[in-house]
Design an enzyme around this catalytic site. Sequence first.
Site, PDB file in Angstrom:
ATOM      1  N   ASP A 168       0.805  -1.229   0.000  1.00 12.57           N
ATOM      2  CA  ASP A 168       0.000   0.000   0.000  1.00 12.57           C
ATOM      3  C   ASP A 168       0.839   1.281   0.000  1.00 12.57           C
ATOM      4  OD1 ASP A 168       0.697  -0.945   2.605  1.00 12.57           O
ATOM      5  OD2 ASP A 168      -0.722   0.464   3.508  1.00 12.57           O
TER       6      ASP A 168
ATOM      7  N   GLU B  20      -0.596  -1.883   5.269  1.00 10.35           N
ATOM      8  CA  GLU B  20       0.396  -1.781   6.353  1.00 10.35           C
ATOM      9  C   GLU B  20       0.283  -0.433   7.047  1.00 10.35           C
ATOM     10  OE1 GLU B  20       3.310  -1.158   8.952  1.00 10.35           O
ATOM     11  OE2 GLU B  20       3.334   0.098   7.176  1.00 10.35           O
ATOM     12  N   GLU B  21      -0.102   0.602   6.275  1.00  7.25           N
ATOM     13  CA  GLU B  21      -0.107   1.982   6.793  1.00  7.25           C
ATOM     14  C   GLU B  21      -1.354   2.256   7.631  1.00  7.25           C
ATOM     15  OE1 GLU B  21       2.395   3.847   6.644  1.00  7.25           O
ATOM     16  OE2 GLU B  21       3.588   3.231   4.918  1.00  7.25           O
TER      17      GLU B  21
ATOM     18  N   ARG C 259      18.229  -6.033  14.938  1.00  6.62           N
ATOM     19  CA  ARG C 259      18.538  -6.310  16.344  1.00  6.62           C
ATOM     20  C   ARG C 259      17.619  -7.396  16.861  1.00  6.62           C
ATOM     21  NH1 ARG C 259      16.043  -4.248  20.870  1.00  6.62           N
ATOM     22  NH2 ARG C 259      18.009  -3.557  21.759  1.00  6.62           N
TER      23      ARG C 259
ATOM     24  N   HIS D 149       7.660   8.773   4.161  1.00  3.35           N
ATOM     25  CA  HIS D 149       6.422   9.570   4.272  1.00  3.35           C
ATOM     26  C   HIS D 149       6.657  11.041   3.901  1.00  3.35           C
ATOM     27  CE1 HIS D 149       4.139   6.488   6.997  1.00  3.35           C
ATOM     28  NE2 HIS D 149       5.014   5.893   6.204  1.00  3.35           N
TER      29      HIS D 149
HETATM   30 NI    NI Z   1       6.473   1.360   5.313  1.00  5.34          NI
END
Ligand code: NI
Length: 390
Positions: free
Chosen positions: A84, A141-142, A181, A362
Amino acid sequence: MPIINRVADLQPDIQAWRRDIHEHPELLYDVHRTAAFVADRLREFGCDEVATGLGRTGVVGVIKGRKPAGNGDLKVIGLRADMDALPIEEQTNLPYASKTPGLMHACGHDGHTAMLLGAARYLAETRNFAGDAVVIFQPAEEGGAGAAAMIKDGLMDRFAIDQVYGMHNNPGMPLGSFAIRKGPIMAATDAIDIRIEGHGGHASRPHICIDSVLVGAQLITALQSIVARSVDPLESAVVSICEFHAGNARNVIPQTAELHGTVRTLTKRVREVVEKRVREVVAGVAQMTGASIELDYVRGYPVTVNHAAQTDVATKVAKEIAGDANVRETPPMMGAEDFSYMLEARPGAFIFCGNGDSAGLHHPAYNFNDEAIVYGTSYWIKLVENTMAA
Ligand code: NI
């Protein structure tokens, strides 16, 4: 540089897919064109199974290795990309810039999707592994929790996924480098929505009003004390109130005010502490001021927690691709990622891949770096070939 030679051959195709997807950004679950594009490619590559419509618009491709998996605990590996875009007006002036006003791929999910397609093509062509590779293309996902929607639709069980891996590009990190990590790598994100109902009136007669602006100001200040005084100084948390709406005249004490903000934490325990304290602070300020205060505390994405053994595997693979010096241990980031849901469902690891010196995620001038394609694609392929050797 030990990127895979065949991947260097595939780079122009992968770049072309990336730019095609970039030109046609789609939001959240409405990734119909992108999902169709992905499913068409996966069928072309000869995937053994292509499933669509998981989590509404998610796509899954299954590629069987040249022989069944051995007796280890890893028989089916899941690799995940997101599809997306974002509601941002693109300002890159690229020849392949977004053709849809107000939408753009400003988080590089175009690159993530194209790289995983590249890996799928290679894996379907070579099959130089044992067991199944499952490529997962998720919507939303957003902020839409598309990963959770796919899991709810049976993603993990239907394809018998044992372990799952994710990747995100990272602007400012050198091209050809990786960072990872063990343990928490990205934060949980929760939303705070507060509505204050005071008692409005003439600005010259505050004593007969309940000033919702002052109530809001006290709330903001008191909420800031949570991180300073309720969270262990060796732990991490963010409370940010980013919107304060009240009033529309200089001589009127407004009846109502609204505050909106976000909470970021890196452990379940701190998440509990902060939520509990936000509720207590809101109740306390209401009692102190006489205002009535409504609080919506909405839990969003959980903490993205990398599993130790799979992080070791991912680190080793990344070092093989990029060289030891180009794989570093990253501190956790306070942004959030819905791959967290997949890591709650199965062991696995999430890694960052350098996007070079680009605008930030973004940002309207952001662009995924096509030169990162060979690294990300090679990582996916090696992850499969190394962990499930034929
Ligand atoms: Ni992203």
